[in-house]
Scaffold this motif. Structure first.
Motif, PDB file in Angstrom:
ATOM      1  N   LEU A  81      34.468 -33.303 -50.401  1.00 36.12           N
ATOM      2  CA  LEU A  81      33.938 -33.481 -49.042  1.00 36.12           C
ATOM      3  C   LEU A  81      34.290 -32.296 -48.144  1.00 36.12           C
ATOM      4  N   PHE A  87      31.322 -33.161 -39.569  1.00 32.82           N
ATOM      5  CA  PHE A  87      31.568 -33.595 -40.949  1.00 32.82           C
ATOM      6  C   PHE A  87      33.052 -33.501 -41.303  1.00 32.82           C
ATOM      7  N   ALA A 131      20.561 -43.070 -36.038  1.00 39.08           N
ATOM      8  CA  ALA A 131      20.685 -43.636 -37.385  1.00 39.08           C
ATOM      9  C   ALA A 131      21.789 -44.684 -37.497  1.00 39.08           C
ATOM     10  N   VAL A 132      22.902 -44.444 -36.859  1.00 38.49           N
ATOM     11  CA  VAL A 132      24.036 -45.365 -37.004  1.00 38.49           C
ATOM     12  C   VAL A 132      24.727 -45.551 -35.658  1.00 38.49           C
ATOM     13  N   ARG A 133      25.468 -46.658 -35.571  1.00 34.09           N
ATOM     14  CA  ARG A 133      26.246 -46.934 -34.353  1.00 34.09           C
ATOM     15  C   ARG A 133      27.684 -46.489 -34.598  1.00 34.09           C
ATOM     16  N   GLU A 143      31.795 -29.859 -48.898  1.00 35.67           N
ATOM     17  CA  GLU A 143      30.514 -30.229 -48.305  1.00 35.67           C
ATOM     18  C   GLU A 143      30.465 -29.841 -46.824  1.00 35.67           C
ATOM     19  N   ASP A 193      37.793 -40.588 -42.859  1.00 30.19           N
ATOM     20  CA  ASP A 193      37.582 -41.284 -44.133  1.00 30.19           C
ATOM     21  C   ASP A 193      38.869 -41.282 -44.964  1.00 30.19           C
ATOM     22  N   ALA A 194      39.596 -40.185 -44.889  1.00 26.93           N
ATOM     23  CA  ALA A 194      40.804 -40.059 -45.712  1.00 26.93           C
ATOM     24  C   ALA A 194      41.966 -40.872 -45.165  1.00 26.93           C
ATOM     25  N   TYR A 240      17.285 -30.867 -45.387  1.00 27.88           N
ATOM     26  CA  TYR A 240      18.582 -30.826 -46.070  1.00 27.88           C
ATOM     27  C   TYR A 240      18.720 -32.023 -47.018  1.00 27.88           C
ATOM     28  N   ARG A 241      18.350 -33.189 -46.520  1.00 23.52           N
ATOM     29  CA  ARG A 241      18.488 -34.394 -47.351  1.00 23.52           C
ATOM     30  C   ARG A 241      17.612 -34.306 -48.590  1.00 23.52           C
ATOM     31  N   TYR A 250      23.418 -38.096 -35.094  1.00 23.95           N
ATOM     32  CA  TYR A 250      23.489 -39.372 -35.812  1.00 23.95           C
ATOM     33  C   TYR A 250      23.104 -40.589 -34.961  1.00 23.95           C
ATOM     34  N   ARG A 256      31.724 -46.417 -33.818  1.00 20.27           N
ATOM     35  CA  ARG A 256      32.652 -47.450 -33.378  1.00 20.27           C
ATOM     36  C   ARG A 256      33.913 -46.895 -32.740  1.00 20.27           C
ATOM     37  N   ARG A 257      34.132 -45.592 -32.909  1.00 20.21           N
ATOM     38  CA  ARG A 257      35.339 -44.994 -32.345  1.00 20.21           C
ATOM     39  C   ARG A 257      34.951 -43.765 -31.536  1.00 20.21           C
ATOM     40  N   GLN A 288      34.903 -36.349 -39.638  1.00 22.48           N
ATOM     41  CA  GLN A 288      34.562 -37.577 -40.347  1.00 22.48           C
ATOM     42  C   GLN A 288      35.335 -37.692 -41.665  1.00 22.48           C
ATOM     43  N   THR A 289      35.479 -36.565 -42.341  1.00 20.14           N
ATOM     44  CA  THR A 289      36.215 -36.577 -43.617  1.00 20.14           C
ATOM     45  C   THR A 289      37.682 -36.934 -43.392  1.00 20.14           C
TER      46      THR A 289
END
Lengths: 192, 420
Positions: free
Chosen positions: B270, B35, B125-127, B273, B42-43, B388-389, B122, B129-130, B38-39
């Protein structure tokens, strides 16, 4: 929630465990019936069934084989699911017990579809703003949905307060949000 | 080789901060690691995020490997590469083989912590890309620099294949001769002591200290399995460099702060989180574990019991000497630490802050209140992704404020959690 009499539609089908009517293209629950004892959440099921139909349409178009009012059959370990497009841009999701003979399923679906079609409204379903739909799509499929809006905001610079009112997003903001959602979900673009 | 590494482990007991060869280390789970990375992406965006994470790993592990190698008197390239390989696997990061000559080289990874656990968590659930293994990339670069006596922070590393992208194994290219990144101030024991306040005897201090000591004995024996992974308490665990976490968090945040204060607030949320998801899963997993039951007894699920247990776990993992200042079930929790693993980094490398900076501590305190109030412990729940979700789909019913922080020049770090 139900605006049609779903219960009477399914009255004489003991093998049926659930029926979900989804209004397309927004994938919203229009009506449902769930047999007592099942713990399903109709809103969630209807949304995912709608996404499935949409993906199926795209796949058939890519094959040059698309036709209106098609049907999808899913056989899982304990249920048999038939997704059937109805006139008026509705989708009916019939969930049967797995052991139900396929011939019996087809017969029941024919009867129930006729009953449903007679009840469904003829009005044109109004499509909600695309921004609303893309953010709902994100919430359905994001790996960490509770953090997904924060991630979109950080990636795009669109404030959280703006994302809370997606219908007010400007065009360039929506484009950035869509790119962000595609990035989070690992897909090339959103087919909504 | 593992003996040489173990002999360099040190503990600042009053602060509950751990070091290897005077480099700060701690245990963190894959939920946090993924996480946080990933943050950062994202930033900063994927490319810049990956560059920062790789550089931070190269710096943090370069310093650690260099100091370890010197103390163990390892002088030849094979010895130094063996040290790097052994430490990496023992710390739960996976198996990494490095082949480097002066003109360049590469590395191959099997079961690398980041890529492997991303796929595990994950992948359905998702693909992705990096590539996911910037830490392994930076580590391989640092190991290559050390082995061949190249200037520190001068080898570039890129991950060319990654299991998170469905490759059979992870592969890295190592290119020497890059302009060396400027050195940054060292953060070690002296810097941590300079930042930290005094220990504080909070609620059930003796019990907290006893459990923490017992857990430290458990963690001291933890080492990577045949895959080079540590799988325990329902999570994948790494012994990691605090400098890595702190540098990527603070440099990422400063980048966002320059652009927008609103964006900075989002990133801070985040970062919290990442602490929240870590503590909820890892601390919860430890509280439910047979090891806990054997050492402490069956968890009954009382609020104070859970909070006190969490403080002991935090100390054992190297997060700092967390103590309970005040606890009113359902109303308030106040935790204090002489400093967290975050504060000394800020004090050593940044200007005095005008606001608190212990984002992990903040998110962790929130998670402790969740664990204490919203988990049916007697039912022995599985702390799954789904659980958790569902629990947090409607948000977190608590809010947190860090009322004191050594990054601001305060005497200690303190967080207060109250209902929203």
């Amino acid at each position: 929630m139900a605006r049609i009499d779903v219960a009477s539609t399914v009255a004489d089908v003991p093998q049926l465990r659930g029926l979900f009517i989804t209004a397309m293209p927004d994938c919203l629950l229009f009506g449902s019936w769930v047999r007592e004892g099942e713990t399903w959440h109709p809103e969630d099921v209807a949304a995912y069934f709608g996404d499935l139909i949409r993906a199926n349409r795209e796949g058939l178009k890519a094959l040059g084989s698309w036709s209106a009012l098609m049907q999808v059959t899913i056989e899982s370990a304990d249920v048999l699911i038939i997704l059937r497009e109805l006139e008026g841009d509705f989708v009916a999701g019939f969930v049967f017990s797995r052991e139900t003979p396929l011939g019996m399923v087809r017969l029941h679906i024919k009867r129930m579809t006729d009953r449903l079609q007679a009840q469904l409204p003829a009005f044109q379903v109004q499509e909600r703003p695309r921004a609303v739909r893309v953010l709902e799509f994100l919430q359905r499929y994001a790996p960490d949905p509770h953090a997904s809006l924060l991630r979109v905001s950080l990636q795009t610079g669109v404030p959280l307060e703006t994302l809370a009112r997606p219908e007010a997003l400007a065009a360039e903001q929506l484009a950035a949000v869509e790119r962000s959602i595609a990035d989070i979900l690992g897909i090339d673009e959103l087919h909504l | 080789m593992l003996d040489k590494i173990a002999s360099q482990r040190e503990l600042l007991a009053e602060q509950s901060l751990a070091f290897i060869a005077d480099c700060p280390v701690l245990y963190h789970c894959h939920h946090f690691n993924l996480f946080l990375d990933q943050t950062i992406d994202d930033a900063l965006g994927g490319d810049a995020g990956n560059a920062l994470r790789t550089a931070a790993a190269r710096e943090a592990f370069g310093e650690l490997l260099t100091r370890l190698s010197a103390r163990a008197d390892l002088t030849t390239p094979p010895e130094r590469l063996e040290l790097a390989r052994a430490l990496f696997a023992a710390a739960g990061h996976g198996k990494l083989d490095i082949a480097m000559e002066r003109g360049g080289g590469g590395a191959t990874g099997e079961h690398l912590h980041y890529g492997f656990t991303w796929l595990d968590k994950y992948g359905d659930a998702v693909r992705r890309r990096r590539p996911a293994d910037a830490v392994a990339a930076g580590y391989a670069a640092a190991a290559a620099e050390l082995a061949l006596g190249l200037p520190p922070r001068s080898v570039a590393a890129t991950e060319s294949a990654c299991v998170a992208l469905r490759a059979p194994r992870c592969e890295f290219k190592l290119v020497p001769g890059q302009p060396p990144e400027a050195p940054r101030p060292h953060v070690g024991k002296a810097e941590s002591l300079a930042a930290a306040g005094s220990g504080f005897a909070g609620l059930d201090e003796a019990r907290v200290a006893t459990i923490a000591d017992g857990l430290r004995q458990v963690t001291a024996g933890v080492a990577g399995d045949a895959r080079g992974l540590v799988q325990a308490f329902g999570v994948f665990v790494t012994l990691h460099a605090a400098t890595y976490y702190n540098r990527i968090s603070y440099e990422g945040l400063k980048h966002v702060e320059h652009q927008s204060q609103a964006g900075a607030a989002v990133m801070e949320a985040l970062l919290r989180e990442s602490g929240h998801v870590c503590v909820f899963n890892t601390f919860g997993g430890i509280l439910l574990s047979p090891e806990w039951e054997g050492m402490v007894g069956t968890l009954e699920g009382g609020v104070a019991e859970v909070v006190v247990g969490c403080c002991a776990i935090a100390r054992a993992l190297g997060f700092g000497a967390w103590s309970v200042v005040r606890l009113e079930p359902g109303r308030e929790l106040v935790l204090r630490a002489p400093c967290t693993y975050e504060g000394p980094y800020w004090r050593a490398r940044e200007e005095r802050s005008d606001r608190p900076r212990c984002y992990f501590f903040q998110g962790a305190a929130l998670a402790i209140m969740q664990l204490a109030h919203r988990v049916p412990w007697k039912d022995r729940p599985g702390l799954t992704q789904e659980f958790y979700r569902k629990l947090f789909a409607a948000g977190v019913p608590w809010k947190v404020e860090e009322t004191s922080c050594v990054a601001k020049g305060d005497a200690h770090c303190e967080v207060k959690v109250t209902p929203v």
